[in-house]
Write a protein that holds these residues in place. Sequence first.
Motif, short mmCIF file in Angstrom:
data_model
loop_
_atom_site.label_atom_id
_atom_site.label_comp_id
_atom_site.label_asym_id
_atom_site.label_seq_id
_atom_site.Cartn_x
_atom_site.Cartn_y
_atom_site.Cartn_z
N GLN A 150 0.81 -1.21 0.00
CA GLN A 150 0.00 0.00 0.00
C GLN A 150 0.85 1.27 0.00
O GLN A 150 0.58 2.20 -0.76
CB GLN A 150 -0.94 0.00 1.21
N CYS A 151 1.91 1.30 0.83
CA CYS A 151 2.71 2.51 0.93
C CYS A 151 4.14 2.33 0.43
O CYS A 151 4.87 3.30 0.28
CB CYS A 151 2.73 3.04 2.36
N GLY A 152 4.56 1.07 0.22
CA GLY A 152 5.90 0.81 -0.30
C GLY A 152 6.97 0.72 0.76
O GLY A 152 8.14 0.46 0.44
N ARG A 153 6.62 0.89 2.03
CA ARG A 153 7.62 0.80 3.09
C ARG A 153 8.06 -0.64 3.26
O ARG A 153 7.24 -1.54 3.36
CB ARG A 153 7.02 1.33 4.41
N PHE A 154 9.39 -0.87 3.32
CA PHE A 154 9.89 -2.21 3.57
C PHE A 154 9.57 -2.60 5.00
O PHE A 154 9.87 -1.87 5.94
CB PHE A 154 11.40 -2.28 3.32
N PHE A 155 8.94 -3.76 5.14
CA PHE A 155 8.40 -4.07 6.46
C PHE A 155 8.53 -5.54 6.86
O PHE A 155 9.09 -5.87 7.89
CB PHE A 155 6.93 -3.64 6.52
N VAL A 156 8.03 -6.46 6.07
CA VAL A 156 7.93 -7.86 6.50
C VAL A 156 9.04 -8.71 5.88
O VAL A 156 9.33 -8.59 4.69
CB VAL A 156 6.54 -8.44 6.14
N PRO A 157 9.72 -9.55 6.69
CA PRO A 157 10.79 -10.39 6.15
C PRO A 157 10.27 -11.42 5.16
O PRO A 157 9.19 -11.99 5.34
CB PRO A 157 11.35 -11.09 7.41
N GLN A 158 11.05 -11.66 4.13
CA GLN A 158 10.69 -12.64 3.12
C GLN A 158 10.52 -14.02 3.76
O GLN A 158 9.67 -14.81 3.34
CB GLN A 158 11.78 -12.69 2.05
N GLU A 159 11.32 -14.31 4.79
CA GLU A 159 11.27 -15.63 5.43
C GLU A 159 9.95 -15.90 6.13
O GLU A 159 9.68 -17.03 6.55
CB GLU A 159 12.42 -15.77 6.44
N LEU B 167 -3.80 -9.13 5.47
CA LEU B 167 -3.23 -8.12 6.37
C LEU B 167 -1.75 -8.28 6.66
O LEU B 167 -1.08 -7.30 6.99
CB LEU B 167 -4.00 -8.11 7.70
N TRP B 168 -1.21 -9.48 6.54
CA TRP B 168 0.12 -9.73 7.09
C TRP B 168 1.21 -8.94 6.39
O TRP B 168 2.23 -8.59 7.00
CB TRP B 168 0.43 -11.22 7.05
N ARG B 169 1.03 -8.58 5.11
CA ARG B 169 2.05 -7.83 4.39
C ARG B 169 1.96 -6.32 4.62
O ARG B 169 2.86 -5.58 4.26
CB ARG B 169 1.97 -8.11 2.89
N LEU B 170 0.86 -5.85 5.20
CA LEU B 170 0.69 -4.42 5.43
C LEU B 170 1.51 -3.97 6.63
O LEU B 170 1.57 -4.65 7.66
CB LEU B 170 -0.77 -4.08 5.66
N CYS B 171 2.12 -2.78 6.53
CA CYS B 171 2.83 -2.22 7.67
C CYS B 171 1.80 -1.78 8.72
O CYS B 171 0.61 -1.65 8.40
CB CYS B 171 3.68 -1.03 7.22
N PRO B 172 2.21 -1.55 9.96
CA PRO B 172 1.26 -1.19 11.01
C PRO B 172 0.40 0.03 10.67
O PRO B 172 -0.80 0.05 10.97
CB PRO B 172 2.16 -0.93 12.21
N ALA B 173 0.99 1.06 10.04
CA ALA B 173 0.23 2.27 9.73
C ALA B 173 -0.88 1.99 8.72
O ALA B 173 -2.03 2.41 8.91
CB ALA B 173 1.17 3.35 9.19
N CYS B 174 -0.56 1.24 7.67
CA CYS B 174 -1.57 0.93 6.65
C CYS B 174 -2.61 -0.04 7.20
O CYS B 174 -3.79 0.03 6.84
CB CYS B 174 -0.90 0.33 5.41
N ARG B 175 -2.19 -0.93 8.07
CA ARG B 175 -3.12 -1.86 8.69
C ARG B 175 -4.14 -1.10 9.55
O ARG B 175 -5.33 -1.40 9.55
CB ARG B 175 -2.34 -2.87 9.54
N GLN B 176 -3.64 -0.09 10.26
CA GLN B 176 -4.52 0.70 11.10
C GLN B 176 -5.49 1.52 10.25
O GLN B 176 -6.67 1.66 10.60
CB GLN B 176 -3.68 1.62 11.99
N GLN B 177 -5.00 2.07 9.15
CA GLN B 177 -5.86 2.84 8.26
C GLN B 177 -6.97 1.98 7.67
O GLN B 177 -8.12 2.39 7.58
CB GLN B 177 -5.02 3.46 7.14
#
Length: 262
Positions: free
Chosen positions: A209-218, A232-242
């Motif tokens: 959604q925002c392009g911020r690197f967040f979740v490990p590939q592993e 939801l798991w790939r979304l960063c906390p800010a986008c998840r909250q939005q």
Amino acid sequence: MINLTVNGRPVTVPEGTRVLQAVRAAGIALPTLCYHEGLAPYGACRLCMVTLTSPPPSKLIAACVYPAAAGMIVNTETPEAVGSRRLVLELLLGRCPQSGVIKNLAAAMGVKESRFQVSRTEGDMDLCVLCGLCVRVCQEAIGACAISFVGRGGNRRVSTPFEIHSEACIGCGACAEICPTGAIRMEDKGPWRILHTWHTRVELQPCPQCGRFFVPQEMAFLPEQCPEIESLWRLCPACRQQRAARQWMQLLPLDRPGTRGD
């Protein structure tokens, strides 16, 4: 439910409760470093020592691992219990003199300096109190077993096998999050997550959604294990909250006061 007494206060707790939980249910603060509600009791730090006066004989116990029983009489402020906790804080202060967490705990107990000094090498692990939380969360909650205790006596420490990058590490960061003293250094740098303490480097995936690197590939196996988090798991906390806020707004009735700018 069982009834017991803590510092003269009657307490009722569910059967199977540990003494530490009963003490806190009585509204009494008791310091801990190795205890976490999400993990099995461990009893490593010994900061939660209290006196069990009944049933006799009176004895010191580690409240976080000792099961509460009906009719128990527990006292957290006996000279023996207070002296035991102060001694532990002296030892911890000697081991980690630079730790703000240890300094604050010691000051709260009236411990200003330590009679004990531990010879340690310079580095991040100077903040490690060997509470075992990082090892246990990696094993019990994550199931990776990427780190463990190594060495004995004064050389005991937490490390990866052979003190090199562990292929078992998925870069979740649970170890750094749960560490009570900040001994584990983790840094997100561009598309990489670096756990300096474990010599580990894992690649991060961007938030769609925002392009911020967040979740490990592993951690890509998560949706297979928990299908309900697929969206939801790939979304960063800010986008998840939005997203959660938008979904909540859609559930509000249109005629509710304030929903149309009233």
